[in-house]
Design a protein around this motif. Structure first.
Motif, PDB file in Angstrom:
ATOM      1  N   TYR A 177      -0.031  -7.520  48.606  1.00 47.47           N
ATOM      2  CA  TYR A 177       0.725  -8.161  49.689  1.00 47.47           C
ATOM      3  C   TYR A 177      -0.177  -8.803  50.739  1.00 47.47           C
ATOM      4  O   TYR A 177       0.295  -9.516  51.617  1.00 47.47           O
ATOM      5  N   ALA A 178      -1.476  -8.535  50.670  1.00 45.19           N
ATOM      6  CA  ALA A 178      -2.409  -9.060  51.665  1.00 45.19           C
ATOM      7  C   ALA A 178      -2.580 -10.572  51.523  1.00 45.19           C
ATOM      8  O   ALA A 178      -2.655 -11.102  50.416  1.00 45.19           O
ATOM      9  N   THR A 179      -2.661 -11.270  52.645  1.00 45.00           N
ATOM     10  CA  THR A 179      -2.831 -12.722  52.641  1.00 45.00           C
ATOM     11  C   THR A 179      -4.135 -13.157  53.312  1.00 45.00           C
ATOM     12  O   THR A 179      -4.376 -14.347  53.480  1.00 45.00           O
ATOM     13  N   ILE A 209      -1.861  -6.199  59.684  1.00 47.79           N
ATOM     14  CA  ILE A 209      -2.049  -4.782  59.375  1.00 47.79           C
ATOM     15  C   ILE A 209      -0.968  -4.388  58.372  1.00 47.79           C
ATOM     16  O   ILE A 209       0.224  -4.572  58.630  1.00 47.79           O
ATOM     17  N   ILE A 210      -1.390  -3.870  57.235  1.00 45.32           N
ATOM     18  CA  ILE A 210      -0.446  -3.498  56.181  1.00 45.32           C
ATOM     19  C   ILE A 210      -0.485  -1.988  55.973  1.00 45.32           C
ATOM     20  O   ILE A 210      -1.467  -1.439  55.459  1.00 45.32           O
ATOM     21  N   PHE A 211       0.569  -1.318  56.387  1.00 46.76           N
ATOM     22  CA  PHE A 211       0.715   0.109  56.135  1.00 46.76           C
ATOM     23  C   PHE A 211       1.504   0.289  54.845  1.00 46.76           C
ATOM     24  O   PHE A 211       2.569  -0.308  54.670  1.00 46.76           O
ATOM     25  N   LYS A 216     -11.069 -16.724  57.962  1.00 51.16           N
ATOM     26  CA  LYS A 216     -10.027 -17.206  58.874  1.00 51.16           C
ATOM     27  C   LYS A 216      -9.046 -16.093  59.227  1.00 51.16           C
ATOM     28  O   LYS A 216      -8.539 -16.018  60.334  1.00 51.16           O
ATOM     29  N   LYS A 217      -8.783 -15.225  58.236  1.00 56.26           N
ATOM     30  CA  LYS A 217      -7.793 -14.168  58.450  1.00 56.26           C
ATOM     31  C   LYS A 217      -8.227 -12.909  57.711  1.00 56.26           C
ATOM     32  O   LYS A 217      -8.772 -12.981  56.618  1.00 56.26           O
ATOM     33  N   ILE A 218      -7.996 -11.749  58.335  1.00 58.28           N
ATOM     34  CA  ILE A 218      -8.291 -10.486  57.672  1.00 58.28           C
ATOM     35  C   ILE A 218      -7.009  -9.662  57.515  1.00 58.28           C
ATOM     36  O   ILE A 218      -6.088  -9.761  58.331  1.00 58.28           O
ATOM     37  N   SER A 219      -6.981  -8.894  56.461  1.00 53.97           N
ATOM     38  CA  SER A 219      -5.862  -7.978  56.206  1.00 53.97           C
ATOM     39  C   SER A 219      -6.413  -6.558  56.205  1.00 53.97           C
ATOM     40  O   SER A 219      -7.367  -6.267  55.486  1.00 53.97           O
ATOM     41  N   VAL A 220      -5.836  -5.702  57.009  1.00 55.77           N
ATOM     42  CA  VAL A 220      -6.229  -4.298  57.043  1.00 55.77           C
ATOM     43  C   VAL A 220      -5.176  -3.490  56.288  1.00 55.77           C
ATOM     44  O   VAL A 220      -4.010  -3.467  56.685  1.00 55.77           O
ATOM     45  N   VAL A 221      -5.581  -2.880  55.185  1.00 55.10           N
ATOM     46  CA  VAL A 221      -4.660  -2.135  54.325  1.00 55.10           C
ATOM     47  C   VAL A 221      -4.874  -0.640  54.538  1.00 55.10           C
ATOM     48  O   VAL A 221      -5.991  -0.132  54.408  1.00 55.10           O
ATOM     49  N   TYR A 254     -13.629  -6.259  51.568  1.00 52.96           N
ATOM     50  CA  TYR A 254     -13.775  -7.031  50.336  1.00 52.96           C
ATOM     51  C   TYR A 254     -13.356  -8.472  50.580  1.00 52.96           C
ATOM     52  O   TYR A 254     -12.379  -8.725  51.303  1.00 52.96           O
ATOM     53  N   ARG A 255     -14.072  -9.389  49.960  1.00 51.75           N
ATOM     54  CA  ARG A 255     -13.561 -10.758  49.912  1.00 51.75           C
ATOM     55  C   ARG A 255     -12.319 -10.748  49.027  1.00 51.75           C
ATOM     56  O   ARG A 255     -12.338 -10.214  47.920  1.00 51.75           O
ATOM     57  N   SER A 256     -11.275 -11.356  49.505  1.00 52.90           N
ATOM     58  CA  SER A 256      -9.988 -11.315  48.806  1.00 52.90           C
ATOM     59  C   SER A 256     -10.071 -11.903  47.404  1.00 52.90           C
ATOM     60  O   SER A 256      -9.478 -11.382  46.456  1.00 52.90           O
TER      61      SER A 256
END
Length: 321
Positions: free
Chosen positions: A86-88, A40-42, A5-10, A163-165
């Protein structure tokens, strides 16, 4: 298998002021075309140039951008760990901030995740780095890591991975273990759920590489730790005990021989063999006691944090606690 449903890019960054705006624009273009929500997480790892300032400006105009700014430079592994904390998103994608990884490869990583894989690792098949100082040590290290950990992929050093969270958040990173994440992930998921696909790799245009040939020695030291962690984390006495018993016996045999000589009237006080045998016996005892202490610490580790020495992949008709 849960759908995405949602992706986080670190993205950990350190002194990448020229690259950050370009990377953001490229990422935005790719992510907007996907059918998933995204963030997007910087993670600014204590940059001393204008990286932090530029990231703050980007975040002020785009609420999908999160910026985590470290008080000082801690290194890539802590930066990666902070971004994951911090990724959701249901899936976490990691990549470098130097424009050598290509955001256009992200959809291909996600396709493999949708197929049922838990870890999808990028393979810089045509790597754009120096042959002697970067590529050769990397090939040797990748072969060693695969041989020792059992997770055989071509390119552990490629940061571009998905990766799967619910898998990666069970893996804790310390020191400089970010390059071993696929091997560490194999402690919480099956090796068959880890796959590698070729990805693009561009030459660095702006800024300087933060890595050199000196990190090869760090990799070897970390590799021994990973091997020990996978093999003996829950049974350290097996490692220390076996070596301790071996050393003890190696020292005990000549020691008994010397005692026999002493009982028959021979002098053994000036023999080097006496010192060597006693040294081996004491070393064996020390290794054995280290194993016992390690066993106690292992139990404290699991019990104090209410951790389990296993990971449940799925439970049917079982209520969650």
């Amino acid at each position: 298998m849960d759908s995405i449903k949602k992706i986080s890019v670190v993205i950990p960054v350190f002194n990448e002021e020229e690259n950050v705006p370009i990377l953001y624009d490229k990422l935005k273009e790719v992510l907007e075309k996907l059918s998933y929500d995204y963030e997007i997480i910087f993670v600014d790892d204590g940059s001393t140039d204008r990286t932090g300032e530029l990231l703050e400006k980007i975040a002020s105009t785009d609420k999908k951008v999160k910026v985590i700014e470290f008080a000082r430079n801690f290194g890539q592994t802590p930066a990666m760990m902070a971004g994951m904390d911090y990724a959701t998103g249901d899936v976490i994608v990691t990549m470098d901030g130097d424009l050598q990884n290509d955001p256009e490869d992200i959809p291909r990583l996600l396709e493999k995740i949708e197929e049922g894989y838990d870890v999808v690792s990028g393979w810089r098949k045509h790597r754009q780095d120096a042959a002697i100082s970067r590529k050769l040590p990397s090939k040797i290290a990748n072969w060693l890591i695969g041989k020792i950990t059992g997770v055989k992929i071509h390119d552990y050093g490629c940061t571009l991975k998905a990766y799967r969270s619910n898998v990666i958040k069970k893996v804790r990173l310390y020191g400089e273990l970010h390059r071993f994440i696929p091997a560490l992930a194999s402690t919480v998921t099956s090796v068959s759920k880890i796959i590698e696909i070729p990805v693009k790799h561009h030459p660095r245009i702006y800024g300087k590489s933060k890595y050199g040939i000196s990190r090869t020695f760090k990799v070897l030291a970390d590799l021994f730790f990973i091997w020990f962690l996978k093999k003996f984390m829950q049974k350290p006495i097996h490692f220390f005990g076996i070596f301790g018993l071996f050393l003890f016996l190696v020292g005990l045999i000549p020691f008994l021989y010397l005692i026999g000589l002493k009982l028959t009237g021979h002098s053994i006080g000036g023999r080097p063999l006496l010192i060597i045998s006693v040294l081996f016996i004491l070393s064996g005892i020390q290794m054995f006691t280290t194993g016992i202490i390690s066993e106690i610490l292992m139990r404290i580790y699991f019990e104090a944090q209410d951790k389990k020495p296993y990971v449940v992949g799925r439970a049917i008709n079982v209520e969650e606690e």
